[in-house]
Design an enzyme around this catalytic site. Sequence first.
Site, PDB file in Angstrom:
ATOM      1  N   GLU A  25     -51.509  41.905 -16.142  1.00 23.71           N
ATOM      2  CA  GLU A  25     -52.401  41.701 -17.292  1.00 23.71           C
ATOM      3  C   GLU A  25     -53.851  42.074 -16.963  1.00 23.71           C
ATOM      4  OE1 GLU A  25     -51.657  40.377 -20.705  1.00 23.71           O
ATOM      5  OE2 GLU A  25     -53.536  41.475 -20.673  1.00 23.71           O
ATOM      6  N   LYS A  34     -56.471  53.178 -17.542  1.00 27.21           N
ATOM      7  CA  LYS A  34     -56.021  52.051 -18.366  1.00 27.21           C
ATOM      8  C   LYS A  34     -55.201  52.558 -19.556  1.00 27.21           C
ATOM      9  CE  LYS A  34     -60.062  49.402 -16.964  1.00 27.21           C
ATOM     10  NZ  LYS A  34     -61.480  49.173 -17.229  1.00 27.21           N
TER      11      LYS A  34
HETATM   12  N1  HSE Z   1     -65.362  49.214 -13.973  1.00 26.25           N
HETATM   13  C1  HSE Z   1     -64.635  48.739 -15.100  1.00 26.25           C
HETATM   14  C2  HSE Z   1     -65.550  48.649 -16.311  1.00 26.25           C
HETATM   15  C3  HSE Z   1     -64.014  47.399 -14.892  1.00 26.25           C
HETATM   16  O1  HSE Z   1     -66.726  48.934 -16.218  1.00 26.25           O
HETATM   17  O2  HSE Z   1     -65.062  48.307 -17.362  1.00 26.25           O
HETATM   18  C4  HSE Z   1     -62.802  47.457 -14.026  1.00 26.25           C
HETATM   19  O3  HSE Z   1     -61.836  48.270 -14.599  1.00 26.25           O
END
Ligand code: HSE
Length: 444
Positions: A140, A216
């Site tokens: 998650e 992601k």
């Molecule tokens: N570096 C990412 C961000 C958070 O700035 O959203 C970790 O995935």
Amino acid sequence: MPVTLSNATSPISPLSIAIVGMGTVGTGVAKVLLEQSERIARRAGRPIQLRHAVVNDLKKPREIELPPGILTDNVRRVIDDRETQIAIHLVGGIHPAKEIMISLLESGKDVVTANKALLCEHGPELFARARELGRSIAFEAAVAGGIPIIATVSQCMAGNQITSISGILNGTTNFILTEMIQRDQSYAVALRRAQELGYAEADPTMDVDGTDAAQKLVILTQLAFGTKVKLDAFPRRGIDKLDLGDIRYAAELGYTVKLLAVSKLVGNRLEVHVSPTLVKKESPLAQVHGAFNAVALTGDVVGDTWYSGRGAGQLPTASAVLADLIDMAVGRAQLTFERLGLWNIEPQFELLPQAETSCRYYLRFNIEDRPHVLADIADVLGRHDISIASVIQHEAPETASGDSFVPLVIMTHKTTAGHLDAARLELAQLTTLRPPLVELPVAG
Ligand code: HSE
């Protein structure tokens, strides 16, 4: 000495866990486990026993005081410990994060991880190994930090065919864009401020070039559409080349600029991309400011849904890790892992070729301010079936020589990337245009 994180006198044997990686998130998880042990034990159905916390450097000062005997710089202590049932894997990057995860699984532990880069690159292989070993992986925290988007896509929307995901999945870039828009600052100045405030890393490349958001998106696409897309199989642009001038023109046209990660069904094919995108000022995505993340999901049964919250940071990410830990403790995560079958996905949808994707475009030309230039551009666009929706050209001061270059902004009606590619080749032949030609997609 391992410590059981609950005062409850319970006949139920505790669940033994280890945290591998005590950086910002690991520290947050330990903090909540220690401070909220009763709550976590109640929800997990049994006390949680933190047996090990693995760090890189034992001498480094810590934000929290851990019970004695827990801290170690040797991950083998976890791997070789038969009592530890769940490992919270908070090691970043690919190597040795991958090898550590495999060793944890092989030593009989279920794994909770926040490592999106690892799952994006090696997810199916790691899921397959877990499955062979009768173990589970929960993740998650890998996407959008504190927003429960993995559970939403994989469990709560299980009765739907998701048709569209559109999200702000990177907080660093959303912070920088917000600074550029609200303070009228250049990218370089906004980036420096993000670094000073701790939002951006010293090396912010993976965030600002769109890689983090794309990783992601790969994970969400796999869950929502059963299609494992490779990171380099779809267009990805970050905000690192974004000019403040384009943000100003977008504002003039009634839009703001967001780094959007999009995965959506077009017929029975899938369009996937990450790009700075013009979104209408009044749209919900335009209201997401600073380091926040947001995701708009559409399902064929539920319709449009919307999620927002903190996508990174100590406690928001710890919140996601703890949810997985509790799900593992009650056996729900294992059931979900089994049902999803992520180790052996039959691709359900093919990718739509880039040339066939269609949207409206924001175009900014650098043109010589003399007769027929606008007509030449309109002619090229028109011959490629690209219809002009609106135009901005501000009056430029007269120069002594009379030959000045000025920005010309054109918003198009919907067209395909293929038509735009063909038009771009012809436009490059016009001697009255000078690079760069800026192209940004428009959402909706
Ligand atoms: N570096 C990412 C961000 C958070 O700035 O959203 C970790 O995935």
